[in-house]
Design an enzyme around this catalytic site. Structure first.
Site, PDB file in Angstrom:
ATOM      1  N   ILE A  93      -7.736   8.327   2.896  1.00 47.33           N
ATOM      2  CA  ILE A  93      -7.598   9.638   2.256  1.00 47.33           C
ATOM      3  C   ILE A  93      -6.646  10.530   3.036  1.00 47.33           C
ATOM      4  O   ILE A  93      -6.566  10.459   4.275  1.00 47.33           O
ATOM      5  CB  ILE A  93      -8.973  10.330   2.103  1.00 47.33           C
ATOM      6  CG1 ILE A  93      -8.891  11.472   1.094  1.00 47.33           C
ATOM      7  CG2 ILE A  93      -9.525  10.805   3.445  1.00 47.33           C
ATOM      8  CD1 ILE A  93     -10.235  11.910   0.555  1.00 47.33           C
ATOM      9  N   CYS A 130      -7.165   9.905   6.792  1.00 44.50           N
ATOM     10  CA  CYS A 130      -6.836   8.479   6.925  1.00 44.50           C
ATOM     11  C   CYS A 130      -8.033   7.659   7.416  1.00 44.50           C
ATOM     12  O   CYS A 130      -7.869   6.543   7.914  1.00 44.50           O
ATOM     13  CB  CYS A 130      -5.626   8.277   7.837  1.00 44.50           C
ATOM     14  SG  CYS A 130      -4.182   9.191   7.290  1.00 44.50           S
ATOM     15  N   MET A 167       1.482   8.237   6.217  1.00 48.25           N
ATOM     16  CA  MET A 167       2.241   7.320   5.371  1.00 48.25           C
ATOM     17  C   MET A 167       1.305   6.389   4.624  1.00 48.25           C
ATOM     18  O   MET A 167       0.281   5.962   5.154  1.00 48.25           O
ATOM     19  CB  MET A 167       3.216   6.486   6.208  1.00 48.25           C
ATOM     20  CG  MET A 167       4.307   7.307   6.830  1.00 48.25           C
ATOM     21  SD  MET A 167       5.524   6.316   7.711  1.00 48.25           S
ATOM     22  CE  MET A 167       6.595   7.641   8.291  1.00 48.25           C
ATOM     23  N   GLY A 168       1.679   6.076   3.405  1.00 45.06           N
ATOM     24  CA  GLY A 168       0.946   5.110   2.596  1.00 45.06           C
ATOM     25  C   GLY A 168       1.856   4.627   1.485  1.00 45.06           C
ATOM     26  O   GLY A 168       2.486   5.445   0.812  1.00 45.06           O
ATOM     27  N   ARG A 174      -1.806   3.416  -3.700  1.00 48.68           N
ATOM     28  CA  ARG A 174      -1.105   3.172  -2.437  1.00 48.68           C
ATOM     29  C   ARG A 174      -2.063   2.572  -1.413  1.00 48.68           C
ATOM     30  O   ARG A 174      -3.277   2.567  -1.600  1.00 48.68           O
ATOM     31  CB  ARG A 174      -0.522   4.478  -1.892  1.00 48.68           C
ATOM     32  CG  ARG A 174      -1.572   5.508  -1.565  1.00 48.68           C
ATOM     33  CD  ARG A 174      -1.065   6.625  -0.676  1.00 48.68           C
ATOM     34  NE  ARG A 174      -2.056   7.692  -0.575  1.00 48.68           N
ATOM     35  CZ  ARG A 174      -3.130   7.679   0.193  1.00 48.68           C
ATOM     36  NH1 ARG A 174      -3.393   6.620   0.936  1.00 48.68           N
ATOM     37  NH2 ARG A 174      -3.967   8.696   0.226  1.00 48.68           N
ATOM     38  N   GLY A 175      -1.499   2.116  -0.299  1.00 47.27           N
ATOM     39  CA  GLY A 175      -2.314   1.681   0.820  1.00 47.27           C
ATOM     40  C   GLY A 175      -2.840   2.891   1.582  1.00 47.27           C
ATOM     41  O   GLY A 175      -2.445   4.028   1.329  1.00 47.27           O
TER      42      GLY A 175
END
Length: 242
Positions: free
Chosen positions: A98, A197, A167-168, A94-95
């Site tokens: 962490i 993140c 979100m990712g 995913r984008g």
């Protein structure tokens, strides 16, 4: 663009499930959709097979996941500490950087053929944020977007800005994978072992922390129902229960 758009979304609550099997399941659903789209390329438009859409809810046991563009140095716990925390560590496709998933968190994985809705990843992310903003708004919290940072935040632009939903996502041939993680009764101590993140100067929070009380299992189910309702409204979709 798909001329035979399907706005039905099959909903499935996977309950408590380890991260890797849930990821594998998403990948299977994505592959099935992509395989159908490839078949459609060789068919006249009037014979195109409708592609399905899915929305999965899941609660993961303790796990740290690193996005494909993430930095491993944002994982602060070593192997011994992970064992002590009873947590696993997974590198994903995913984008994002962490993040942590664990008990008391609602994780949502939409596996959508965006050609059934719109072909715009930026809009897709903003729509996911909107679903969560509307959901937490029902609990008196003003969710916001933080410029340049995905997810849903509280008190953006202030020294105590904090993220309540990470979100990712990944998309291939306009089919989405991964999604969002909304902190409800999440044990926030687990975030102390990462730079969430990759953002050093902002905190994370949960509904429990903001409301200053534990949410009951019944309330957890009610939050899920609210997310489903707002998802259907924002995406103009019809949810079908598996």
């Amino acid at each position: 663009m798909n001329t035979n758009q399907n706005k039905a979304v099959e909903f499935e609550d996977l309950g408590i499930k380890e991260y890797q099997p849930a990821w594998d399941y998403q990948e299977k659903l994505m592959k099935d959709i992509i395989d159908t789209k490839i078949k459609n390329r060789d068919l006249p438009a009037e014979e195109h097979i409708t592609t399905p859409n899915h929305l999965l809810f899941v609660e993961h046991p303790h796990v740290y996941t690193l996005g494909k563009s993430g930095h491993e140095e944002n994982m602060l716990a070593g192997i011994d500490k992970l064992k002590e925390l009873e947590a696993t560590y997974v590198k994903t496709n995913r984008g994002g950087d962490i993040t942590y998933h664990g008990f008391g968190q609602i994780v949502g994985y939409p596996v959508l053929d965006l050609e059934n809705f719109f072909t715009d990843i930026h809009l897709y992310m903003r729509n996911l944020e909107e679903v969560i903003i509307r959901t937490i708004g029902e609990y008196g919290l003003k969710g916001e977007r933080s410029p340049g940072e995905t997810g849903v935040w509280l008190d953006v632009g202030k020294p105590y800005a904090r993220k309540i939903c990470a979100m990712g996502v990944k998309a291939s041939r306009w089919v989405t994978l991964h999604g969002f993680a909304l902190n409800i009764n999440t044990d926030m101590r687990y975030f102390e072992y990462i730079i969430p993140c990759g953002i050093k100067d902002k905190q994370v929070t949960s509904l429990k922390r903001e409301l200053e009380r534990e949410l009951t299992p019944e309330e957890m189910e009610d939050i899920k129902a609210k997310i489903r309702k707002h998802f259907a409204d924002v995406f103009q979709a019809e949810l079908i229960y598996k």
